[in-house]
Design an enzyme around this catalytic site. Structure first.
Site, PDB file in Angstrom:
ATOM      1  N   GLU A  90       4.023   0.395  -4.241  1.00 53.61           N
ATOM      2  CA  GLU A  90       3.076   1.483  -4.000  1.00 53.61           C
ATOM      3  C   GLU A  90       2.319   1.923  -5.238  1.00 53.61           C
ATOM      4  OE1 GLU A  90       4.506   4.773  -1.574  1.00 53.61           O
ATOM      5  OE2 GLU A  90       6.029   3.453  -0.744  1.00 53.61           O
ATOM      6  N   ASP A 114       8.422   2.046  -0.622  1.00 54.25           N
ATOM      7  CA  ASP A 114       9.618   2.894  -0.654  1.00 54.25           C
ATOM      8  C   ASP A 114      10.461   2.745   0.610  1.00 54.25           C
ATOM      9  OD1 ASP A 114       8.889   3.846  -3.129  1.00 54.25           O
ATOM     10  OD2 ASP A 114       7.904   5.641  -2.345  1.00 54.25           O
ATOM     11  N   ASP A 162      11.777   4.617   2.881  1.00 53.81           N
ATOM     12  CA  ASP A 162      11.849   5.758   3.776  1.00 53.81           C
ATOM     13  C   ASP A 162      10.803   5.554   4.861  1.00 53.81           C
ATOM     14  OD1 ASP A 162       9.443   6.272   2.501  1.00 53.81           O
ATOM     15  OD2 ASP A 162      10.176   8.010   1.392  1.00 53.81           O
ATOM     16  N   GLU A 197       7.900   6.894   5.496  1.00 57.67           N
ATOM     17  CA  GLU A 197       6.522   6.746   5.041  1.00 57.67           C
ATOM     18  C   GLU A 197       6.325   5.397   4.362  1.00 57.67           C
ATOM     19  OE1 GLU A 197       3.082   9.393   2.815  1.00 57.67           O
ATOM     20  OE2 GLU A 197       5.140  10.105   2.901  1.00 57.67           O
ATOM     21  N   TYR A 218      16.034   6.605  -6.011  1.00 57.68           N
ATOM     22  CA  TYR A 218      14.910   7.156  -5.253  1.00 57.68           C
ATOM     23  C   TYR A 218      15.093   8.657  -5.022  1.00 57.68           C
ATOM     24  CZ  TYR A 218      11.104   7.236  -1.858  1.00 57.68           C
ATOM     25  OH  TYR A 218       9.934   7.492  -1.198  1.00 57.68           O
ATOM     26  N   ARG A 274      13.435  10.807  -2.970  1.00 59.02           N
ATOM     27  CA  ARG A 274      13.205  11.434  -1.659  1.00 59.02           C
ATOM     28  C   ARG A 274      14.341  11.014  -0.734  1.00 59.02           C
ATOM     29  NH1 ARG A 274       7.893  10.166  -3.261  1.00 59.02           N
ATOM     30  NH2 ARG A 274       6.618  12.033  -3.539  1.00 59.02           N
ATOM     31  N   HIS A 324      20.444   5.856   2.500  1.00 59.23           N
ATOM     32  CA  HIS A 324      20.021   6.145   1.135  1.00 59.23           C
ATOM     33  C   HIS A 324      21.184   6.711   0.334  1.00 59.23           C
ATOM     34  CE1 HIS A 324      15.603   6.728   2.580  1.00 59.23           C
ATOM     35  NE2 HIS A 324      16.059   5.515   2.756  1.00 59.23           N
TER      36      HIS A 324
END
Length: 946
Positions: free
Chosen positions: A18, A104, A106, A108, A334, A336, A381
């Site tokens: 990203e 990532d 997750d 999103e 990570y 988030r 996670h």
């Protein structure tokens, strides 16, 4: 087989992440057969306006970017600023044998990977590469063990995006029509704003109560030391067996919640103190209990934001910006995540450091395991922790500034989570005596001693309440026994007043949203940023204060869109979106229920969204039905709030104001209210003061030359004078006439300015004369004070009066002097705040061109709405500097390329020649004949992104 050895067997692999920073770090961990490139965030999204929607779509689809009539099909477009990057990715993919989507891990990130696949249309094998830390081992493990795209996660994220689009695009226009243009509404944003507004309403309705008690300082008669003090300080607990009222016993109305407690007023408290002057006291009881405190769970997103706010003064947004940099550079996992789980590798690393740094006595026999507290947490996670299988101590990282401080916080918390409990004892001592008037008084004191600090050696959690006692705070009491005689050295009388509920801070608002299960941890920073940027909330110190505008917005939403800002309903929507992610519910039926409001309430297809409407019975109206019935919304009513004494607060187009009486009737009063005033500070007394001040238009008289009336007004940017042009004067077009207008000098005020003053002000700029070369010199009053202007050369004047008195000779003398760069002498600081914990340099408040700002000599941060020089605290100053550092240096605007006058054919040939692919090069070479140009044009069109 490692990535390097795989690449040696031939083939080229394209890895898309990203961010450029992440691409740079990962590139160093992969072999020469890998190309790592960034998508630079989202490459595709719903259109931001109708102009971006393809021409084949019409009607509501063009407005919403979603085809609600055909299963809520979203219309995706490649962002204008990402088209060049998409072309680059396509070119790299054309030369690759495999594609790794490494966004990532997750929802999103999964959606971004899906969008990349949809846009790039790869004809080579595609792999989903996931990792939660950027280390060599983690990256190589991710390459060796890719997975497929998780379509359920993509569907859930897409549903979330469509839901937020429908909510925002349908409700926001209602705010534009009924409150003020350019406002916005959002699924979580509006609920967060409501929370802040409701807290302010509680503060406005709050009535303080006064209560008194006594504090006794008792002597044991022994010589004390640090481990056994000689004095015992205790507070009055009961009189004649009846407990003495404390703050918790009073309600928000200032009254006692129960009659079972004794409310002491000042007179009674002083009388009791006097009666106890010669009383003999004794220890009535000593109660000792073991004390044990377990370590805190490792950080997840929200707890990191809360602690960074408490300990470092970071806002939620600044915390996430700094954490992002730490993650991308391989320092932490990570950031988030809503999980508190640590991998076996991380547990081993933490336990090793406990032994190394604190000794085996601080290491529990078994690793600690923390259960997830967040509903629907993505437990795959990890918690936020230092990366790698061996944690770098803060000193080993080479980090500085905010990144060092946040890494240190994460490192301490992680290590402490694998340490032993803290243990000790808590003691309560009760002391009694009978007063001269016969009343029995009982005092109480509590103490705590920590015999083994355990995890507290590494880390102690902060508190939202600055007066709260932290876990490692000890309170040692003298070693006394029941029956011991004590002497009262002093008995003091203490008065208290109950306080309104504290305003939310960023940390406490994040905590409240999470406890109510509203929104996702990854979105809280952006939500708080949005309500600050929209002007719904501003900061006063670290407190979040709602604006008067937010009161009007929340009032409208509560009265006409009640379910959309209902806390339970919003939490249930979050549950439904999680059910879609798990494959337990379908997206389209859920969206239909939310938007159209169809079918039986509570059916399985709705996924719990039956309450999306505002009706009753079996059929509940959906969002579409709500926003089409706007006739019932009285714009004036929802923006009006009673203050008292017949005074009403109104939220108008140009800001808040108060008025009393009817406009155009005798006795009518009106006054503007500062947008920076906290709503709970607009008391009846303050409103009366505002109305008593001169306001409105002051008629000064007629201009003897033009005959136009001259008036003085109080405007948004301060007091000014202007002329009233005759009716029929053109205001637009070539013959438009603008009224003369001028700001008042700082020495003038609305109630003292005269017609003569006004005419002089409006005569500016004044021509002083011309220099030897015939260049005109003028005296002008500008934004930064009075000045002279000669061509493009400006010189400041020291006094406003000089605008009317300075002569040509004096002006020429000023211009004869070398122009000073900067200020002749530095102004003294407005306020000193102390030493910044990051830069370790003194922080002061200074007065700048654009208003007061805080600086440590390296970083400058302008004071925000709600901040004042008088009230700003050192912590708030440090927070502003931290936020400014997190943003990084301002980006310079890209220079525009000069306009090209070449023909369309030449432009096409130039662009084609500039392409670096083999196909483009061949196209560029064919420019000799018309037939060849046609071929080139076709190939150029084929090369453009779809």
């Amino acid at each position: 087989m490692s990535p390097t050895s795989e690449a040696a067997h031939g083939g080229r692999r394209l890895v898309i992440v990203e961010s450029p920073a992440k691409a740079k770090t990962i590139k160093g961990y992969l072999g020469p057969g890998y190309v790592v490139e960034a998508s630079v965030g989202h490459i595709r999204d719903l259109p931001s306006g109708a102009a971006e929607v393809p021409e084949k779509y019409t009607g509501e689809v063009r407005r919403l970017g979603v085809d609600v009539e055909h299963d809520f099909q979203p219309i995706y477009v490649v962002n204008a600023d990402k088209k060049a990057q998409v072309r680059k990715l396509k070119e790299l993919l054309a030369e690759s044998d495999e594609l790794f989507l490494a966004t990532d891990e997750d929802r999103e990130g999964e959606a971004i990977a899906w969008h990349l696949q949809e846009v790039l249309k790869p004809k080579v094998p595609v792999h989903r590469m996931v990792f939660h830390e950027i280390t060599k081992d983690a990256i190589r493990e991710a390459v060796a063990n890719p997975r497929e795209l998780n379509q359920r996660m993509v569907d859930a994220q897409e549903t979330r995006r469509i839901l937020d689009r429908l909510y925002g695009y349908e409700v926001s226009p209602v705010l534009w029509k009924k409150v003020m243009p350019k406002l916005s509404a959002g699924r979580v944003q509006s609920v967060a704003t409501r929370l802040v507004v409701e807290r302010e309403r509680e503060r406005i309705a709050f009535r303080s109560a006064e209560y008194w008690d006594l504090t006794g300082t008792f002597a044991t008669g022994r010589t004390g030391d640090a481990s056994d003090p000689s004095q015992l300080v205790a507070r009055l607990a009961a009189v004649d067996g009846k407990r003495v009222a404390q703050g918790r016993d009073f309600g928000a109305d200032g009254r006692l919640k129960s009659e079972s407690v004794l409310h002491l007023d000042e007179a009674n408290a002083r009388a009791l103190a006097a009666a106890l002057a010669d009383t003999a006291f004794a220890v009535r009881s000593v109660e000792s209990k073991p004390y044990r405190r377990s370590p805190y769970a490792p950080f997840r997103t929200t707890t990191l934001q809360q602690e960074a706010s408490r300990k470092l003064g970071f806002g939620a947004k600044a915390t996430m910006q700094v954490a992002q940099k730490l993650y991308e550079n391989g320092f932490i996992t990570y950031m988030r995540t809503d999980s508190t789980i640590l991998s076996d590798t991380a547990v081993s690393a933490a336990r090793a450091q406990v032994t190394q740094l604190y000794g085996a006595d601080y290491l529990p026999e078994k690793p600690r395991v923390y259960a997830g507290k967040v509903k629907n947490a993505q437990e795959a996670h990890e918690a936020i922790r230092p990366s790698g299988d061996r944690f770098r101590t803060p000193a080993e990282t080479g980090l500085t500034g905010d990144q060092f401080r946040l890494y240190e916080l994460i490192w301490k918390r992680t290590v402490a989570s694998q340490m032993k409990d803290a243990t000790g004892n808590s003691v309560t001592v009760k002391i009694g005596g009978r007063a001269a008037d016969g009343r029995d008084a009982e005092f109480s004191a509590s103490g705590k001693t920590i015999t083994f600090h355990g995890f507290m050696k590494a880390y102690v959690e902060g508190a939202d309440d600055p007066n709260a006692e932290l876990d490692d705070r000890e309170r040692r009491l003298p070693q006394v026994a029941e029956g011991d005689a004590l002497t009262a050295d002093e008995i003091t009388v203490d008065g208290h007043a109950t306080k309104p509920p504290a305003r939310y801070t960023e940390a406490s608002l994040v905590k409240e949203l999470e406890e109510r299960e509203i929104g996702r941890p990854s979105t809280y920073a952006s939500i708080i940023g949005t309500i600050l940027d929209r002007g719904y909330v501003f900061k006063k110190g670290t407190a979040l204060v709602p604006s008067f505008l937010s009161f009007a917005v929340v009032n409208l939403l509560e009265k006409h869109f009640g379910r959309l800002v209902d806390y339970d309903f919003t939490a249930r929507m979050e549950d439904d979106l999680d059910r879609i992610a798990r494959g337990e519910a379908q997206s389209v039926p859920w969206l239909k229920r939310f938007y159209f409001g169809e079918g039986e309430a509570g059916t399985a297809a709705s996924g719990g969204a039956a309450d999306a409407g505002n009706g009753d019975g079996d059929h509940l109206g959906g969002l579409k039905e709500l926003v089409t019935d706007l006739g019932a919304i009285d714009a004036r009513e929802i923006s009006s709030f009673p203050v008292g004494n017949g005074i009403m607060l109104r939220v108008g187009k140009y800001g808040p104001y108060i008025e009393r009486g009817e406009k155009d009737q005798e006795g009518y009063q009106k006054a503007d209210v500062s947008a920076e005033l906290a709503p709970d500070e607009l008391t009846v007394e303050h409103a009366e003061e505002l109305l008593a001040k001169p306001s409105g238009d002051f008629e000064l008289g007629a201009d003897p030359v033009s005959g136009n009336q001259i008036v003085a007004k109080d405007g948004r940017y301060g007091p000014y004078v202007t002329e009233i042009l005759p009716e029929g004067t053109p205001k637009t077009g070539k013959n438009a006439v603008k009224p003369r207008t001028a700001s008042l000098f700082k020495s003038m005020s609305l109630d003292t300015v005269t017609l003569e003053d006004a005419l002089r002000l409006m005569s500016l700029p004044r021509v002083v004369g011309t220099d030897a070369e015939g260049v005109e010199i003028t005296a002008q009053n500008g934004r930064y004070g009075p000045y002279l202007k000669k061509g493009t050369d400006s010189r400041s004047l020291t006094e406003e009066a000089q605008l009317f008195t300075i002569t040509l000779e004096e002006a020429l003398a000023i211009y004869a002097q070398p122009k000073q760069r900067g200020r002749a002498a530095a102004k003294p600081p407005l306020k000193e705040l102390g030493t910044d914990p990051v830069s370790e340099k003194p922080v002061v408040v200074k007065d700048g061109r654009f208003g007061p700002y805080v600086t440590d000599g390296e970083t400058n941060a302008t004071l925000r709405t709600g901040d004042s020089v008088e009230d700003i605290t050192p912590e708030r100053g440090y927070e502003l500097l931290a936020e400014k550092r997190a943003k990084g240096p301002a980006k310079k605007a890209a220079k525009k390329a000069p306009a090209k006058k070449a023909t369309t054919a030449k432009k096409t040939a130039t662009k084609t020649a500039a392409k670096k692919t083999t196909t483009a090069k061949k196209t560029a070479a064919k420019k000799t004949t018309t037939a060849k140009k046609t071929t080139a044009a076709k190939k150029t069109a084929a090369a453009k992104p779809e």
